[in-house]
Design an enzyme around this catalytic site. Structure first.
Site, PDB file in Angstrom:
ATOM      1  CG  ASP A 179      -1.986   0.837   1.017  1.00 12.77           C
ATOM      2  OD1 ASP A 179      -2.999   1.500   0.237  1.00 12.77           O
ATOM      3  OD2 ASP A 179      -2.123   1.987   2.427  1.00 12.77           O
ATOM      4  CD  GLU A 211      -2.575   2.223  -3.579  1.00 14.85           C
ATOM      5  OE1 GLU A 211      -3.422   2.314  -3.111  1.00 14.85           O
ATOM      6  OE2 GLU A 211      -2.014   2.217  -2.552  1.00 14.85           O
TER       7      GLU A 211
END
Length: 775
Positions: free
Chosen positions: A431, A484
């Site tokens: 993330d 990401e």
């Protein structure tokens, strides 16, 4: 050797950093011979005696300098495995003395590797571990808190009294203690005192399980008791290159996929019931499904729809449901909302049994400020960077790891390897990588610090990512590590040995934004924005991309997929089909969020269920059939996945027909003779006699049509396929005359067997005609 008042007071006031120097058994010289003196501090005891392991004889202890500090001398040069008999009011109990086991489990080599940031299995040393010393079973505790004045262990076993189990500090700042006669299921915390005497009750950073929120104690767990059944899957994975395989990911938040009624507790395999964990105070009638229930319901659902992987939003322990799991306090603990560690192992095992991979969202970029977590762990900025310009995300209200500190980096590296090793997961989606690698990410000028070269790059964070990716793929080949990363940071998916960050996939955020902007337009205006559709092909081979329509696109008033689309209801559904059909034919692996497969009208609600009631309507059932078939198409056609990351896997036929908002292209497998043709019409205007060039003559079967009637479309198409015409078009000698359905995507494939059979029959007919003519 007489114990001094000062030594006793250091123990009584919990000021001693090595209580083994005072407590436990010590050999002393008395009257010309070696005897053993045993000391114990029992804050609530009225009387204590020592039980000899040799003859079970009791030796009463005497109070020394404090009514609860006890001592006795036994006429023996050595006494191991003795026990203490403790009288507290009307109650008596017998325990092994924790201070009779001085040998640490951590070796100097362990501590050296930890200090270097290179102990890949430090989670087997720090934390709470069931072990046996000198034939006595118990739990060995170790925690890194170098700046603490004192650390104690709190738990049910000592009535949460930090005076009873004071830990010993090693020279590297690791505190440890073995507590006999306790085992799995014990609840505990660390009581950490700083030099001002302030006390912090902390969960174990390396703890394997925590209590269900809002409680925060860690729980002793044996992670080696589960019997895995996925050996075949693991061996196959080890020999597989995922970049050449179909990857279609169903992104899921386990706590809001579907709930059960609170009145129906979950059943365990032994027939007992699991504790009910309510979704929230606002939904007292609903409870979370357990990992075992999800293993039965979610896995079968995903398998039926044809996805290859399940990606779970973070399952590491987190205190606040509304963070979706992205504010982690228990990095080594699967959240107890859905069960225990073995239950999560069962879930992963069941996925592998059904040929479904497991991807977990991993959050090494930041952590929350909750008092029981990592923040200010030993009374100083230990895990977070001390400079708030580096160590805090003010907009998120979280703290940032100090990636330049070896022990912190080791914590994260071992945490990454832990999930692969202990839980057999198949990949991470990391993330917010951009927030890690840039000092100025979401920070205004004046609130960030440049690196040593004057740049914005966080060099230590980038080095950490290289290290962890290098190790993941070294230890666990065939797995995934997906970034990401929302900026233009170069070489994210390039190998570390050429300077890349070492991921093997990266979310294509540019494609996502371009396509959502495009599909939100009224179709008439799309002719002026053809670049939104075509631009991604210019760079698709520069990284290993994954096309993702994730949870982030259906929250915070962004609307769900249907709500984004223009037109009446029919056009909205057709637009969604066109978007996903283009996604599944475009180069790149695939990820989509739960609820898009119906699709539902409402935004995702972390406290609610998906809108399952919509499946009573034909339009939504049709969409579910569409996703089942588009996954089957994708997995059955090597041309759609084998060369996702190379230029050779994609070729435009025509990308310039912006007047009709139509594009056509070829996808090729590694075998260049294996290909499919895709034609995309992004307007509600159908087109008859639409001609495209194709590379080979013959019959092209229509293997997929997003406008099919059983998906809710208008059922326009090409009656199963078309023969080519000897008509030069788009730089090809052969071409097809097609009917393009409204807001429809066609996928066609050369039927070589049918083409060859007709050609042979034609040649036979010509030969027969020539023979007849000659005769």
């Amino acid at each position: 050797m007489t114990i001094s008042v000062d030594q006793v007071n250091q123990i009584v006031w919990n000021h001693h950093q090595d209580p083994f120097q005072v407590l436990g058994a010590h050999q002393i010289e008395q009257d010309g011979k070696t005897v053993t003196v045993i000391r114990a501090y029992q804050p609530n005891a009225e009387a204590v005696s020592v039980i000899s392991p040799i003859d079970r004889q009791e030796y009463p202890m005497q109070s020394v300098h404090n009514p609860h500090f006890f001592e006795c001398v036994i006429d023996t040069p050595e006494l191991a495995n003795y026990q203490l008999k403790i009288k507290e009011g009307e109650h008596e109990r017998v325990i092994y003395d924790p201070y009779a086991f001085p040998s640490p489990k951590l070796t100097d080599f362990d501590l050296q590797l930890f200090g270097e940031g290179n102990h890949h299995r430090i989670y087997e040393k720090l934390g709470a571990h069931i072990t046996e010393i000198n034939g006595v079973k118990g739990v060995y505790f170790a925690v890194w808190a170098p700046n603490a004045r004192n650390v104690s262990i709190l738990g049910d076993f000592n009535h949460w009294d930090g005076r009873k189990h004071q830990m010993r500090k090693g020279h590297t700042g690791v505190w440890d203690l073995f507590i006999p006669d306790i085992g799995p299921g014990e609840h505990y915390k660390y009581e950490v005192k700083n030099w001002e005497g302030h006390i912090y009750e902390k969960s174990d950073p390396y703890g394997y399980q925590q209590e269900v929120r809002p409680k925060t104690a860690s729980i002793v767990v044996d992670l080696d008791s589960y019997t895995w059944n996925d050996q075949e899957w693991m061996e196959k994975r080890r020999h597989t290159d995922p970049l050449t395989q179909p990857i279609s990911v169903y992104e899921c938040h386990l706590g809001s996929w579907i709930h059960a009624a609170s009145a129906e507790p979950a059943k365990l395999p032994n027939g007992e019931t699991e504790p009910v964990v309510q979704v929230s105070e606002l939904r007292p009638d609903a409870r979370f499904l357990t990992y075992r229930e999800l293993a039965d319901r979610l896995v079968s659902y995903v398998k039926d729809l044809g996805y290859t992987h399940i990606e779970m939003l973070p399952v590491a322990e987190h205190p606040f449901d509304g963070s979706w799991g992205y504010q982690v306090t228990g990095f080594f603990a699967p959240t107890s909302r859905y069960g225990n560690a073995e239950d999560f192992m069962y879930f992963v095992d069941k996925c592998h049994e059904n040929d479904i991979g497991v991807i977990v969202d991993w959050v090494p970029g930041h952590f929350p400020k909750d008092g029981h977590g990592l923040a200010f762990f030993d009374g100083t900025h230990l895990y977070e960077h001390p400079d708030p310009r580096k160590g805090e995300h003010k907009q998120w209200g979280t703290l940032v790891f100090d990636y330049g500190r070896n022990e912190v980096r080791n914590f994260l590296v071992s945490n990454a390897l832990f999930w692969f090793e202990k839980y057999h997961i198949d990949g991470f989606r990391v993330d917010a990588v951009a927030s890690m690698v840039y000092h100025n990410y979401m920070r205004p000028d004046g609130e960030w610090v440049a690196n040593q070269y004057g740049g914005v790059e966080y060099i230590e964070a980038a080095d950490f990512l290289r290290q962890v990716n290098h190790l993941i793929f070294g230890y666990y080949p065939g797995t995934l590590c997906i970034a990401e990363e929302s900026t233009a940071w170069p070489m994210v998916t390039w190998p570390t040995y050429v300077g890349g960050l070492g991921f093997n996939l990266k979310w294509n955020m540019g494609w996502m934004h371009d396509m959502l902007d495009y599909f939100e337009m009224d179709p008439w205006f799309r002719q002026f924005h053809q670049n939104n559709v075509t631009f991604s092909i210019w760079y698709h081979h520069s990284e290993n991309y994954m096309l993702a329509l994730s949870h982030d696109e259906v929250v915070h008033c962004k609307s769900n997929m249907l709500g984004k689309m223009p037109g009446d209801d029919w056009q909205k559904f057709a637009n969604v089909r066109a978007l996903f059909a283009y996604m599944f034919t475009h180069p790149g692996k695939k990820t989509m969020f739960m609820g898009m497969e119906f699709p539902q009208w409402g935004e995702w609600d972390v406290w609610g269920d998906l809108e399952w009631h919509l499946l009573q309507h034909d339009a939504h059932q049709g969409m579910k059939r569409f996703f089942r078939d588009v996954n089957h198409l994708y997995r059955s056609q090597p041309a759609l996945y084998e060369q996702d990351c190379t230029e050779e896997g994609f070729q435009w036929i025509d990308c310039s027909d912006n007047n009709h908002s139509v594009v056509s292209f070829i996808r090729r497998a590694k075998d260049g003779n294996e290909f499919v043709v895709a034609v995309c019409n992004f307007t509600p205007q159908p087109h008859s006699h639409y001609r495209i060039g194709v590379p080979e003559p013959g019959f092209y079967t229509e293997i997929f049509n997003s406008d099919a009637g059983n998906y809710g479309g208008s059922n326009m198409g090409n009656l199963g396929g078309k023969w080519t015409d000897d008509w030069y078009f788009h730089n090809y000698q052969q071409s097809l005359d097609l009917c393009l359905p409204p807001l429809g995507i066609l996928v066609l494939k050369l039927d070589k067997e049918k083409t060859l059979a007709v050609m042979e029959q034609s040649q036979e007919t010509e030969t027969e005609a020539e023979t007849a003519s000659e005769s």
